[in-house]
Design a protein around this motif. Structure first.
Motif, PDB file in Angstrom:
ATOM      1  N   VAL A  78       0.866  -1.188   0.000  1.00 48.01           N
ATOM      2  CA  VAL A  78       0.000   0.000   0.000  1.00 48.01           C
ATOM      3  C   VAL A  78       0.895   1.228   0.000  1.00 48.01           C
ATOM      4  N   ASP A  79       0.903   1.934  -1.126  1.00 43.75           N
ATOM      5  CA  ASP A  79       1.725   3.141  -1.273  1.00 43.75           C
ATOM      6  C   ASP A  79       1.074   4.004  -2.344  1.00 43.75           C
TER       7      ASP A  79
ATOM      8  N   SER B  84      -4.194   3.200  -1.853  1.00 48.02           N
ATOM      9  CA  SER B  84      -4.736   3.813  -0.647  1.00 48.02           C
ATOM     10  C   SER B  84      -5.135   2.740   0.357  1.00 48.02           C
ATOM     11  N   ALA B  85      -5.295   3.177   1.590  1.00 45.06           N
ATOM     12  CA  ALA B  85      -5.722   2.256   2.643  1.00 45.06           C
ATOM     13  C   ALA B  85      -7.136   1.754   2.372  1.00 45.06           C
ATOM     14  N   GLN B  86      -8.005   2.639   1.904  1.00 43.80           N
ATOM     15  CA  GLN B  86      -9.392   2.247   1.631  1.00 43.80           C
ATOM     16  C   GLN B  86      -9.463   1.183   0.551  1.00 43.80           C
ATOM     17  N   ALA B  87      -8.617   1.302  -0.462  1.00 44.18           N
ATOM     18  CA  ALA B  87      -8.592   0.291  -1.526  1.00 44.18           C
ATOM     19  C   ALA B  87      -8.138  -1.053  -0.961  1.00 44.18           C
ATOM     20  N   PHE B  88      -7.159  -1.018  -0.070  1.00 44.01           N
ATOM     21  CA  PHE B  88      -6.669  -2.259   0.532  1.00 44.01           C
ATOM     22  C   PHE B  88      -7.755  -2.921   1.379  1.00 44.01           C
TER      23      PHE B  88
ATOM     24  N   LEU C 140      -0.345   8.222   3.682  1.00 51.22           N
ATOM     25  CA  LEU C 140      -1.298   7.855   2.633  1.00 51.22           C
ATOM     26  C   LEU C 140      -2.357   8.935   2.511  1.00 51.22           C
ATOM     27  N   PRO C 141      -3.032   9.017   1.365  1.00 50.02           N
ATOM     28  CA  PRO C 141      -3.977  10.108   1.126  1.00 50.02           C
ATOM     29  C   PRO C 141      -5.261  10.047   1.948  1.00 50.02           C
ATOM     30  N   ASP C 142      -5.626   8.864   2.453  1.00 50.49           N
ATOM     31  CA  ASP C 142      -6.847   8.788   3.243  1.00 50.49           C
ATOM     32  C   ASP C 142      -6.491   8.476   4.697  1.00 50.49           C
ATOM     33  N   LEU C 143      -6.500   7.205   5.044  1.00 51.87           N
ATOM     34  CA  LEU C 143      -6.007   6.797   6.343  1.00 51.87           C
ATOM     35  C   LEU C 143      -4.484   6.738   6.310  1.00 51.87           C
ATOM     36  N   SER C 144      -3.837   7.102   7.399  1.00 52.16           N
ATOM     37  CA  SER C 144      -2.389   6.948   7.457  1.00 52.16           C
ATOM     38  C   SER C 144      -2.060   5.477   7.657  1.00 52.16           C
ATOM     39  N   GLY C 145      -0.817   5.120   7.403  1.00 49.08           N
ATOM     40  CA  GLY C 145      -0.415   3.740   7.599  1.00 49.08           C
ATOM     41  C   GLY C 145      -0.594   3.294   9.040  1.00 49.08           C
TER      42      GLY C 145
END
Length: 207
Positions: A25-26, A51-55, A73-78
């Motif tokens: 995720v990057d 993105s985290a949401q995609a994962f 990351l653009p939404d949730l941080s790692g």
């Protein structure tokens, strides 16, 4: 990250079994593509997300797996993603990568169970070593989970009386004592013990 790879394909690539999967995720596409190529070259399956949401839309893996996760990351941080999936993906070790890092961030990630925290740029071999370590941890966790599930299924197959006999025998009572507790004959206790041993796949001669 170094662009140099070994000239010969890694032994993992020749495995006849379903290869372990490494999630990446990057939000940087060049990083995702570089990591994907490196991971596949090492013989593992790679699945990348921007993105985290995609994962989070990805189903749980049923094979040894780990997550290479960017901190920013653009939404949730790692780090937020790590907290979010901590309880439902216990067999998925996390390797953090970041373009910048500080001690508090690293400590937070490691305390929450991260396998490694790498600051870009890093050598491919360093990341591959961390991935192999993570996959081995995942393999052990999956095996333990499968063993526990099998044990629970076997226990669920016991009748109520068999469970009572099992509990009393496990507490150290002799057949005659178990029979006295349950109001049944010693012969009946032995029959129930035999059923428990068969269903629970117990091999101890003392059971």
């Amino acid at each position: 990250m170094s662009s140099a790879h070994a000239m010969e394909r890694s032994p993992e690539a020749s495995s006849a079994h379903t290869p372990p999967v490494v999630f990446v995720v990057d939000d940087d596409i060049s990083v995702r593509e570089s990591l994907e190529a490196m991971i596949r070259f090492a013989g593992f399956r790679a699945e990348t997300f921007a993105s985290a949401q995609a994962f989070l839309q990805c189903p749980l893996a049923m094979v040894p797996n780990c997550l290479v996760l960017d901190v920013s990351l653009p939404d949730l941080s790692g780090l937020d993603l790590q907290n979010l999936i901590a309880s439902e993906r216990t067999d998925m070790p996390i390797i953090f990568i970041t373009g910048y890092g500080d001690v508090p961030m690293t400590v937070r990630a490691m305390k929450a169970g991260a396998v490694e925290f790498l600051t870009k740029p890093f050598e491919d071999q360093v990341l591959l070593d961390a991935i192999r370590h993570g996959l081995e941890r995942s393999r052990v966790a999956l095996a333990e989970k499968a063993g526990l599930n099998a044990l629970q299924e076997r226990y669920a197959s016991l009748s109520p009386r068999e469970r009572e006999v099992m509990a009393l025998v496990a507490s150290g009572l002799l057949n005659m004592q178990v029979g006295g507790e349950l109001g049944i004959s010693e012969i009946t206790v032995k029959a129930h013990r035999g059923q428990v041993m068969r269903k629970m796949n117990a091999r101890s001669p003392t059971w």
